[in-house]
Design a protein around this motif. Sequence first.
Motif, mmCIF file in Angstrom:
data_model
loop_
_atom_site.group_PDB
_atom_site.id
_atom_site.type_symbol
_atom_site.label_atom_id
_atom_site.label_comp_id
_atom_site.label_asym_id
_atom_site.label_seq_id
_atom_site.Cartn_x
_atom_site.Cartn_y
_atom_site.Cartn_z
ATOM 1 N N THR A 68 0.841 -1.203 0.000
ATOM 2 C CA THR A 68 0.000 0.000 0.000
ATOM 3 C C THR A 68 0.877 1.254 0.000
ATOM 4 O OG1 THR A 68 -0.104 0.232 2.419
ATOM 5 C CG2 THR A 68 -1.779 -1.179 1.368
ATOM 6 N N GLU A 69 0.315 2.304 -0.567
ATOM 7 C CA GLU A 69 1.007 3.594 -0.559
ATOM 8 C C GLU A 69 1.129 4.123 0.866
ATOM 9 O OE1 GLU A 69 0.717 7.951 -2.789
ATOM 10 O OE2 GLU A 69 -0.652 6.347 -3.343
ATOM 11 N N GLU A 70 0.104 3.885 1.678
ATOM 12 C CA GLU A 70 0.113 4.350 3.066
ATOM 13 C C GLU A 70 1.259 3.730 3.855
ATOM 14 O OE1 GLU A 70 -3.667 4.980 1.185
ATOM 15 O OE2 GLU A 70 -2.620 3.091 1.518
ATOM 16 N N GLY A 71 1.507 2.457 3.613
ATOM 17 C CA GLY A 71 2.613 1.783 4.296
ATOM 18 C C GLY A 71 3.955 2.370 3.914
ATOM 19 N N ARG A 72 4.123 2.672 2.635
ATOM 20 C CA ARG A 72 5.378 3.265 2.155
ATOM 21 C C ARG A 72 5.575 4.658 2.752
ATOM 22 N NH1 ARG A 72 5.145 1.768 -2.897
ATOM 23 N NH2 ARG A 72 3.686 3.405 -3.438
ATOM 24 N N VAL A 73 4.500 5.450 2.809
ATOM 25 C CA VAL A 73 4.577 6.803 3.374
ATOM 26 C C VAL A 73 4.929 6.745 4.857
ATOM 27 C CG1 VAL A 73 3.224 8.862 3.943
ATOM 28 C CG2 VAL A 73 3.067 7.863 1.657
ATOM 29 N N ALA A 74 4.351 5.792 5.579
ATOM 30 C CA ALA A 74 4.636 5.667 7.019
ATOM 31 C C ALA A 74 6.107 5.349 7.256
ATOM 32 C CB ALA A 74 3.757 4.581 7.638
ATOM 33 N N VAL A 75 6.676 4.450 6.449
ATOM 34 C CA VAL A 75 8.095 4.113 6.595
ATOM 35 C C VAL A 75 8.957 5.303 6.190
ATOM 36 C CG1 VAL A 75 9.954 2.596 5.803
ATOM 37 C CG2 VAL A 75 7.712 1.637 6.319
ATOM 38 N N CYS A 76 8.548 6.042 5.157
ATOM 39 C CA CYS A 76 9.276 7.240 4.745
ATOM 40 C C CYS A 76 9.352 8.239 5.891
ATOM 41 C CB CYS A 76 8.592 7.875 3.529
ATOM 42 S SG CYS A 76 9.426 9.343 2.912
ATOM 43 N N HIS A 77 8.257 8.441 6.595
ATOM 44 C CA HIS A 77 8.259 9.364 7.735
ATOM 45 C C HIS A 77 9.232 8.902 8.818
ATOM 46 C CE1 HIS A 77 4.046 11.148 6.709
ATOM 47 N NE2 HIS A 77 5.010 11.643 5.970
ATOM 48 N N ARG A 78 9.285 7.595 9.050
ATOM 49 C CA ARG A 78 10.219 7.076 10.067
ATOM 50 C C ARG A 78 11.668 7.321 9.637
ATOM 51 N NH1 ARG A 78 6.225 2.918 10.731
ATOM 52 N NH2 ARG A 78 7.349 1.349 9.511
ATOM 53 N N ILE A 79 11.941 7.149 8.358
ATOM 54 C CA ILE A 79 13.301 7.387 7.847
ATOM 55 C C ILE A 79 13.681 8.859 8.050
ATOM 56 C CG2 ILE A 79 14.728 7.495 5.750
ATOM 57 C CD1 ILE A 79 12.978 5.104 4.694
ATOM 58 N N LEU A 80 12.783 9.751 7.637
ATOM 59 C CA LEU A 80 13.103 11.180 7.642
ATOM 60 C C LEU A 80 13.093 11.796 9.041
ATOM 61 C CD1 LEU A 80 11.312 12.370 4.388
ATOM 62 C CD2 LEU A 80 13.687 11.668 4.713
ATOM 63 N N HIS A 81 12.517 11.103 10.000
ATOM 64 C CA HIS A 81 12.555 11.602 11.380
ATOM 65 C C HIS A 81 13.820 11.150 12.115
ATOM 66 C CE1 HIS A 81 8.330 12.762 10.797
ATOM 67 N NE2 HIS A 81 8.605 13.629 11.754
ATOM 68 N N ASP A 82 14.661 10.393 11.432
ATOM 69 C CA ASP A 82 15.945 9.982 12.006
ATOM 70 C C ASP A 82 16.942 11.116 11.779
ATOM 71 O OD1 ASP A 82 18.505 8.942 12.479
ATOM 72 O OD2 ASP A 82 17.966 6.955 11.734
ATOM 73 N N PRO A 83 17.425 11.756 12.838
ATOM 74 C CA PRO A 83 18.320 12.911 12.656
ATOM 75 C C PRO A 83 19.667 12.567 12.021
ATOM 76 C CG PRO A 83 18.161 12.309 14.979
ATOM 77 C CD PRO A 83 17.164 11.468 14.250
ATOM 78 N N SER A 84 20.016 11.288 11.976
ATOM 79 C CA SER A 84 21.295 10.919 11.366
ATOM 80 C C SER A 84 21.201 10.790 9.849
ATOM 81 C CB SER A 84 21.813 9.607 11.962
ATOM 82 O OG SER A 84 21.008 8.510 11.559
ATOM 83 N N VAL A 85 19.994 10.800 9.296
ATOM 84 C CA VAL A 85 19.791 10.623 7.851
ATOM 85 C C VAL A 85 19.999 11.954 7.131
ATOM 86 C CG1 VAL A 85 18.052 10.145 6.072
ATOM 87 C CG2 VAL A 85 18.238 8.645 8.075
ATOM 88 N N ILE A 86 20.816 11.914 6.075
ATOM 89 C CA ILE A 86 21.055 13.071 5.208
ATOM 90 C C ILE A 86 20.612 12.658 3.806
ATOM 91 C CG2 ILE A 86 22.812 14.639 4.267
ATOM 92 C CD1 ILE A 86 22.698 14.829 7.281
ATOM 93 N N PHE A 87 19.795 13.486 3.149
ATOM 94 C CA PHE A 87 19.371 13.091 1.800
ATOM 95 C C PHE A 87 19.301 14.291 0.869
ATOM 96 C CE2 PHE A 87 15.393 14.495 3.555
ATOM 97 C CZ PHE A 87 14.624 14.913 2.476
ATOM 98 N N TYR A 88 19.300 13.990 -0.412
ATOM 99 C CA TYR A 88 19.175 15.022 -1.447
ATOM 100 C C TYR A 88 18.398 14.410 -2.611
ATOM 101 C CZ TYR A 88 20.287 18.591 -4.880
ATOM 102 O OH TYR A 88 20.185 19.596 -5.817
ATOM 103 N N ILE A 89 17.497 15.190 -3.177
ATOM 104 C CA ILE A 89 16.706 14.725 -4.320
ATOM 105 C C ILE A 89 17.018 15.583 -5.530
ATOM 106 C CG2 ILE A 89 14.363 14.610 -5.264
ATOM 107 C CD1 ILE A 89 13.459 13.577 -2.536
ATOM 108 N N ASP A 90 17.324 14.924 -6.639
ATOM 109 C CA ASP A 90 17.520 15.590 -7.923
ATOM 110 C C ASP A 90 16.350 15.167 -8.809
ATOM 111 O OD1 ASP A 90 19.676 17.192 -9.436
ATOM 112 O OD2 ASP A 90 19.099 15.630 -10.871
#
Length: 194
Positions: A46-68
């Motif tokens: 489900t899309e909802e499941g993917r979004v929930a995991v995305c939020h958990r990833i992005l709430h980790d202060p050690s994660v650095i990301f960039y989107i092109d």
Amino acid sequence: MLEDYTVGVDECGTGALAGPFVVCALGVPTNWEPPSGVRDSKAFSTEEGRVAVCHRILHDPSVIFYIDAPMPWEIDVAGLGVRHRESFTHAAKMVLQRVGGRDVVFDGSMNPLPFGRCEPKADATYPCVAAASIVGKVFRDKWMAQLDKSMPGYSWSSNKGYRSEEHEEGLRKLGVSMWHRRSYAPIKKLLEGT
């Protein structure tokens, strides 16, 4: 400067007829414990499941990301192969500017790149690549849903710009929009009237 980071890079939207091509580079400490549910973005039911995991990833202060995210007209001018290579390299460099790691894993088989290594199905093996695939996919899906609100008729919130019956119906009724990739064969044929 942060040390001992691994950077994973993945893309989404390669085969879409409309919308941006999205590459996400995501850096994590080499001993990173991914949040529960991190896996290849295509493995979610489900899309909802993917979004929930995305939020958990992005709430980790050690994660650095960039989107092109090259737009359709950029893809049409340079070609997807060139934009693919440039986006992978640029996104990874932007994350590397913020972290001290040298280990970069690109999903796929594109070689040679100026640094890092390419591994097919890396999103199934490396949590940082899987996390990048999730963040990139959620970003692109939200972008397409917003585009659907401002330019309705192509059902982009459901098909995300990929070929579908509803998308093709929109093309028949409304024609090719500025958000379509005019260099892609199905769109090119419509423009040529063949």
